[in-house]
Design an enzyme around this catalytic site. Structure first.
Site, short mmCIF file in Angstrom:
data_model
loop_
_atom_site.label_atom_id
_atom_site.label_comp_id
_atom_site.label_asym_id
_atom_site.label_seq_id
_atom_site.Cartn_x
_atom_site.Cartn_y
_atom_site.Cartn_z
N SER A 42 0.82 -1.22 0.00
CA SER A 42 0.00 0.00 0.00
C SER A 42 0.85 1.27 0.00
CB SER A 42 -0.91 0.02 1.23
OG SER A 42 -1.68 -1.17 1.29
N GLN A 43 0.24 2.35 -0.47
CA GLN A 43 0.86 3.69 -0.41
C GLN A 43 1.18 4.00 1.06
OE1 GLN A 43 -2.07 6.70 -0.93
NE2 GLN A 43 -0.62 8.26 -1.60
#
Ligand code: SAH
Length: 216
Positions: free
Chosen positions: A64-65
């Site tokens: 994920s970011q």
């Protein structure tokens, strides 16, 4: 790059992308300064490890970011004694962040190769309070329930019922809910009477696939 370059990039990532965009919990910021995100991405992505975006980790999945990790971890309002379930281990990065904030983390991943890789990585970093399991996380982990917090890092059509039921009273379930092309983070708190639900920010996650997620 040498270790000090990664350290500099990581400090910069936390300052600009995480703290700079409003994440305030000092324990979350500290955990994100400590966990080496570059260790959780494939070798060819390492130079990009501290950029403001998700990165491919193989098998069509992503880490994920960093900003999403910060926002979600803060929203769980964790305390040191908590027992946490993560659905969607992926690289193991989110689990590593959680490991510094709570007593025990159970993390479930449906792709066996990713589960094995994340487990090996966590061991190599001497993170010993995370148990990685291979299976369908939409069913949760009834043997280890109830949990103080549950975080789902893949997007499903709705918040899995099994996960709601595995919360303690006062427990929080955070999951991206909505269509495959874009979801909203939903924060569900179990109360003595039932469940309270607050919709949060928009997000885009890889699909949650399983008996209470999307069909394979
Ligand atoms: N938290 C991860 C993000 C991984 S992306 C990290 O820090 O890297 C989401 C992961 O959820 C993918 O690896 C995907 O295979 C997994 N996943 C999707 N549906 C799942 C399910 N029902 N049970 C467990 N894992 C699932």
């Amino acid at each position: 790059m040498i270790d000090s370059d990664y350290e500099r990039d990581r400090a910069d990532m936390v300052a600009r992308q995480i703290e700079g965009r409003g994440v305030r919990d000092p324990r979350v910021l500290d955990a994100m300064r400590r966990i080496p995100r570059h260790e959780f991405v494939p070798e060819i992505e390492r130079a990009h490890a501290y950029e403001d975006r998700p990165l491919p980790i193989g098998y069509g999945q992503t880490i994920s970011q960093p900003y999403m990790v910060g926002v979600m971890t803060e929203a769980l309002k964790l305390t040191p004694g908590d027992r946490v379930l993560e659905v969607g281990t992926g690289s193991g990065y989110q689990a590593a962040i959680l490991s510094l904030l709570v007593a025990k983390v159970i993390s479930i991943e449906r792709i066996s190769e990713l589960a094995a890789g994340a487990d090996a990585k966590l061991r190599s970093l001497e993170i010993n309070n995370v148990t990685v399991l291979n299976g369908d996380g939409t069913l949760g982990c009834p043997e280890k329930a109830p949990f103080d917090a549950i975080i789902v890092t893949a997007g499903g059509p709705e918040a899995p019922e099994a996960l709601r039921r595995q919360l303690c009273i006062g427990g929080r379930l955070l999951c991206p809910v909505g269509p495959r092309d874009g979801q909203r983070l939903s924060l569900i708190t179990r109360t003595p009477e039932g469940y309270a639900e607050e919709p949060g920010v928009g997000c885009v996650f890889v699909p949650l696939i399983g008996s209470e997620g999307w069909p394979n």
